[in-house]
Write a protein that holds these residues in place. Structure first.
Motif, PDB file in Angstrom:
ATOM      1  N   VAL A 276       0.832  -1.212   0.000  1.00 35.53           N
ATOM      2  CA  VAL A 276       0.000   0.000   0.000  1.00 35.53           C
ATOM      3  C   VAL A 276       0.867   1.262   0.000  1.00 35.53           C
ATOM      4  O   VAL A 276       0.834   2.049  -0.953  1.00 35.53           O
ATOM      5  N   LEU A 277       1.677   1.439   1.037  1.00 36.20           N
ATOM      6  CA  LEU A 277       2.435   2.691   1.148  1.00 36.20           C
ATOM      7  C   LEU A 277       3.432   2.865   0.003  1.00 36.20           C
ATOM      8  O   LEU A 277       3.515   3.939  -0.609  1.00 36.20           O
ATOM      9  N   GLN A 278       4.176   1.828  -0.295  1.00 36.17           N
ATOM     10  CA  GLN A 278       5.214   1.979  -1.317  1.00 36.17           C
ATOM     11  C   GLN A 278       4.626   2.312  -2.689  1.00 36.17           C
ATOM     12  O   GLN A 278       5.135   3.183  -3.394  1.00 36.17           O
ATOM     13  N   ASN A 279       3.529   1.661  -3.052  1.00 37.53           N
ATOM     14  CA  ASN A 279       2.947   1.958  -4.374  1.00 37.53           C
ATOM     15  C   ASN A 279       2.359   3.363  -4.422  1.00 37.53           C
ATOM     16  O   ASN A 279       2.522   4.074  -5.420  1.00 37.53           O
ATOM     17  N   ILE A 280       1.702   3.785  -3.347  1.00 38.18           N
ATOM     18  CA  ILE A 280       1.156   5.151  -3.321  1.00 38.18           C
ATOM     19  C   ILE A 280       2.312   6.157  -3.421  1.00 38.18           C
ATOM     20  O   ILE A 280       2.258   7.134  -4.176  1.00 38.18           O
ATOM     21  N   ALA A 281       3.377   5.889  -2.680  1.00 37.18           N
ATOM     22  CA  ALA A 281       4.531   6.809  -2.705  1.00 37.18           C
ATOM     23  C   ALA A 281       5.162   6.853  -4.100  1.00 37.18           C
ATOM     24  O   ALA A 281       5.509   7.933  -4.601  1.00 37.18           O
ATOM     25  N   PHE A 282       5.279   5.688  -4.751  1.00 30.81           N
ATOM     26  CA  PHE A 282       5.876   5.685  -6.098  1.00 30.81           C
ATOM     27  C   PHE A 282       5.008   6.453  -7.092  1.00 30.81           C
ATOM     28  O   PHE A 282       5.518   7.176  -7.938  1.00 30.81           O
ATOM     29  N   VAL A 283       3.689   6.269  -6.984  1.00 33.50           N
ATOM     30  CA  VAL A 283       2.807   7.004  -7.906  1.00 33.50           C
ATOM     31  C   VAL A 283       3.028   8.503  -7.707  1.00 33.50           C
ATOM     32  O   VAL A 283       3.207   9.262  -8.678  1.00 33.50           O
TER      33      VAL A 283
ATOM     34  N   SER B 213      -1.676   0.882 -10.952  1.00 39.25           N
ATOM     35  CA  SER B 213      -2.545  -0.304 -10.963  1.00 39.25           C
ATOM     36  C   SER B 213      -2.180  -1.240  -9.809  1.00 39.25           C
ATOM     37  O   SER B 213      -3.049  -1.888  -9.211  1.00 39.25           O
ATOM     38  N   ARG B 214      -0.888  -1.284  -9.449  1.00 37.23           N
ATOM     39  CA  ARG B 214      -0.496  -2.092  -8.275  1.00 37.23           C
ATOM     40  C   ARG B 214      -1.140  -1.523  -7.014  1.00 37.23           C
ATOM     41  O   ARG B 214      -1.579  -2.263  -6.125  1.00 37.23           O
ATOM     42  N   MET B 215      -1.184  -0.184  -6.944  1.00 35.94           N
ATOM     43  CA  MET B 215      -1.803   0.491  -5.790  1.00 35.94           C
ATOM     44  C   MET B 215      -3.276   0.102  -5.683  1.00 35.94           C
ATOM     45  O   MET B 215      -3.770  -0.232  -4.604  1.00 35.94           O
TER      46      MET B 215
ATOM     47  N   ALA C 176       0.226  -1.667  12.070  1.00 38.61           N
ATOM     48  CA  ALA C 176      -0.186  -1.951  10.682  1.00 38.61           C
ATOM     49  C   ALA C 176      -1.262  -0.964  10.242  1.00 38.61           C
ATOM     50  O   ALA C 176      -1.263  -0.485   9.092  1.00 38.61           O
ATOM     51  N   ASP C 177      -2.169  -0.608  11.166  1.00 32.02           N
ATOM     52  CA  ASP C 177      -3.199   0.393  10.841  1.00 32.02           C
ATOM     53  C   ASP C 177      -2.560   1.762  10.639  1.00 32.02           C
ATOM     54  O   ASP C 177      -2.989   2.528   9.776  1.00 32.02           O
ATOM     55  N   ILE C 178      -1.547   2.068  11.424  1.00 29.32           N
ATOM     56  CA  ILE C 178      -0.891   3.375  11.282  1.00 29.32           C
ATOM     57  C   ILE C 178      -0.265   3.488   9.893  1.00 29.32           C
ATOM     58  O   ILE C 178      -0.460   4.479   9.181  1.00 29.32           O
ATOM     59  N   THR C 179       0.452   2.458   9.478  1.00 33.07           N
ATOM     60  CA  THR C 179       1.113   2.491   8.166  1.00 33.07           C
ATOM     61  C   THR C 179       0.092   2.656   7.045  1.00 33.07           C
ATOM     62  O   THR C 179       0.248   3.506   6.162  1.00 33.07           O
ATOM     63  N   ALA C 180      -0.968   1.861   7.089  1.00 28.48           N
ATOM     64  CA  ALA C 180      -1.954   1.925   6.004  1.00 28.48           C
ATOM     65  C   ALA C 180      -2.730   3.234   6.044  1.00 28.48           C
ATOM     66  O   ALA C 180      -3.014   3.826   4.989  1.00 28.48           O
ATOM     67  N   TRP C 181      -3.059   3.708   7.233  1.00 29.62           N
ATOM     68  CA  TRP C 181      -3.862   4.941   7.314  1.00 29.62           C
ATOM     69  C   TRP C 181      -3.064   6.148   6.806  1.00 29.62           C
ATOM     70  O   TRP C 181      -3.584   6.974   6.048  1.00 29.62           O
ATOM     71  N   VAL C 182      -1.804   6.218   7.193  1.00 27.16           N
ATOM     72  CA  VAL C 182      -0.958   7.319   6.715  1.00 27.16           C
ATOM     73  C   VAL C 182      -0.851   7.254   5.187  1.00 27.16           C
ATOM     74  O   VAL C 182      -0.905   8.278   4.497  1.00 27.16           O
ATOM     75  N   ALA C 183      -0.716   6.048   4.662  1.00 29.23           N
ATOM     76  CA  ALA C 183      -0.617   5.891   3.209  1.00 29.23           C
ATOM     77  C   ALA C 183      -1.889   6.389   2.527  1.00 29.23           C
ATOM     78  O   ALA C 183      -1.842   7.151   1.545  1.00 29.23           O
ATOM     79  N   LEU C 184      -3.040   5.972   3.053  1.00 30.58           N
ATOM     80  CA  LEU C 184      -4.311   6.392   2.441  1.00 30.58           C
ATOM     81  C   LEU C 184      -4.481   7.904   2.524  1.00 30.58           C
ATOM     82  O   LEU C 184      -4.938   8.546   1.580  1.00 30.58           O
ATOM     83  N   ASP C 185      -4.111   8.461   3.666  1.00 24.99           N
ATOM     84  CA  ASP C 185      -4.239   9.903   3.830  1.00 24.99           C
ATOM     85  C   ASP C 185      -3.317  10.640   2.846  1.00 24.99           C
ATOM     86  O   ASP C 185      -3.676  11.688   2.310  1.00 24.99           O
ATOM     87  N   PHE C 186      -2.171  10.044   2.589  1.00 26.47           N
ATOM     88  CA  PHE C 186      -1.214  10.656   1.651  1.00 26.47           C
ATOM     89  C   PHE C 186      -1.753  10.634   0.215  1.00 26.47           C
ATOM     90  O   PHE C 186      -1.311  11.422  -0.634  1.00 26.47           O
ATOM     91  N   MET C 187      -2.731   9.778  -0.045  1.00 31.92           N
ATOM     92  CA  MET C 187      -3.339   9.740  -1.396  1.00 31.92           C
ATOM     93  C   MET C 187      -3.958  11.080  -1.779  1.00 31.92           C
ATOM     94  O   MET C 187      -4.241  11.319  -2.951  1.00 31.92           O
ATOM     95  N   ARG C 188      -4.172  11.952  -0.751  1.00 33.67           N
ATOM     96  CA  ARG C 188      -4.716  13.286  -1.069  1.00 33.67           C
ATOM     97  C   ARG C 188      -3.873  13.988  -2.122  1.00 33.67           C
ATOM     98  O   ARG C 188      -4.386  14.720  -2.953  1.00 33.67           O
ATOM     99  N   VAL C 189      -2.554  13.776  -2.075  1.00 35.14           N
ATOM    100  CA  VAL C 189      -1.692  14.479  -3.042  1.00 35.14           C
ATOM    101  C   VAL C 189      -1.965  13.990  -4.469  1.00 35.14           C
ATOM    102  O   VAL C 189      -1.637  14.679  -5.437  1.00 35.14           O
ATOM    103  N   LEU C 190      -2.546  12.791  -4.587  1.00 33.22           N
ATOM    104  CA  LEU C 190      -2.874  12.253  -5.917  1.00 33.22           C
ATOM    105  C   LEU C 190      -4.255  12.709  -6.384  1.00 33.22           C
ATOM    106  O   LEU C 190      -4.656  12.429  -7.508  1.00 33.22           O
ATOM    107  N   ARG C 191      -4.977  13.396  -5.485  1.00 33.69           N
ATOM    108  CA  ARG C 191      -6.349  13.845  -5.760  1.00 33.69           C
ATOM    109  C   ARG C 191      -7.237  12.677  -6.183  1.00 33.69           C
ATOM    110  O   ARG C 191      -8.006  12.763  -7.126  1.00 33.69           O
ATOM    111  N   ARG C 192      -7.057  11.564  -5.513  1.00 35.69           N
ATOM    112  CA  ARG C 192      -7.933  10.427  -5.757  1.00 35.69           C
ATOM    113  C   ARG C 192      -8.019   9.585  -4.497  1.00 35.69           C
ATOM    114  O   ARG C 192      -7.184   9.707  -3.591  1.00 35.69           O
TER     115      ARG C 192
END
Ligand SMILES: N[C@@H](CCC(=O)N[C@@H](CS)C(=O)NCC(=O)O)C(=O)O
Length: 209
Positions: free
Chosen positions: A110-117, A142-144, A169-185
């Motif tokens: 989750v986090l790594q793919n969001i960060a790479f995008v 698409s991996r994300m 594990a929830d902290i890692t995934a939640w931070v990743a999802l919240d970071f998706m804001r920069v992708l506007r999706r």
């Protein structure tokens, strides 16, 4: 002999990995001095930062014996040893292994793919990459999506990622999802369990850091 204490954290407070440490500390109700390192301005490449722990990344934790720790999970593990409650990384060998398994999955899928995008498709994030490769960013999109659908499936059967309670594990995934804001999706359509879990975690006081 007592363990060295945590003196300060060098961070870039909006970046995902420092944020994971901040939420971890907030869950433990541990307050510590913060030093902001502006990674978008390249401050993390300065010798003064790099010499601390041989890494140009953030977060970095400084300890009272003058040593430094890098790597988000290593820092969290040390904080967990200093402040065992509330437990976020496992109370016995089996639970620790299960939480570690989910934490690693969240980090790599989750986090790594969001960060790479983000890092390979957002022009301003070129500052963090030697070479921005938009094709790689698009491949990771698409991996994300697959990772997020997999996480939604997991959350249909379990209230939290590693089981019945909130963990790292929830902290890692939640931070990743919240970071998706920069992708506007957001997550793909149909990820109802994921969205419901996201809102539940967002309601925790630690999510405001
Ligand atoms: N494996 C490290 C990764 C740390 C990391 O990638 N931090 C990012 C901020 S979220 C960073 O320092 N980026 C600067 C760069 O990549 O140049 C950890 O778990 O702490």
């Amino acid at each position: 002999m007592s363990l060295p204490t945590l003196v300060r954290i060098f961070e870039s407070h909006r970046a995902p990995n420092p944020r994971r440490v901040s939420i971890f500390l907030a869950e433990k109700r541990v307050e510590v001095e913060r030093v902001e390192v502006d990674i978008m301005a390249g401050e993390h490449f300065a010798d003064a930062h790099r010499k601390k722990a041989g890494s140009h990344h953030v977060p970095v934790a400084e300890l009272s014996d003058g040593s430094f720790l890098t790597e988000t999970v290593a820092i969290c593990r040390y904080v967990e040893a200093l402040h065992p409650e509330p437990n976020l990384m496992g109370a016995d060998a089996k639970e620790t292994a299960v939480i570690e398994m989910w934490q690693r999955r969240m980090e790599f899928s989750v986090l790594q793919n969001i960060a790479f995008v983000a890092r390979h498709t957002i022009p301003a994030m070129q500052a963090l990459e030697h070479e921005q490769v938009p094709e790689w960013g698009r491949a990771c999109a698409s991996r994300m999506e697959e990772a997020l659908k997999g996480l939604d499936e997991r959350l249909r059967e379990s209230p939290f990622i590693a089981g019945a309670r909130f963990t790292i594990a929830d902290i890692t995934a939640w931070v990743a999802l919240d970071f998706m804001r920069v992708l506007r999706r957001g997550p793909p359509d149909g990820c109802e369990a994921l969205l419901e879990w996201h809102d539940r975690v967002k309601a925790r006081p630690s999510a405001t850091v």
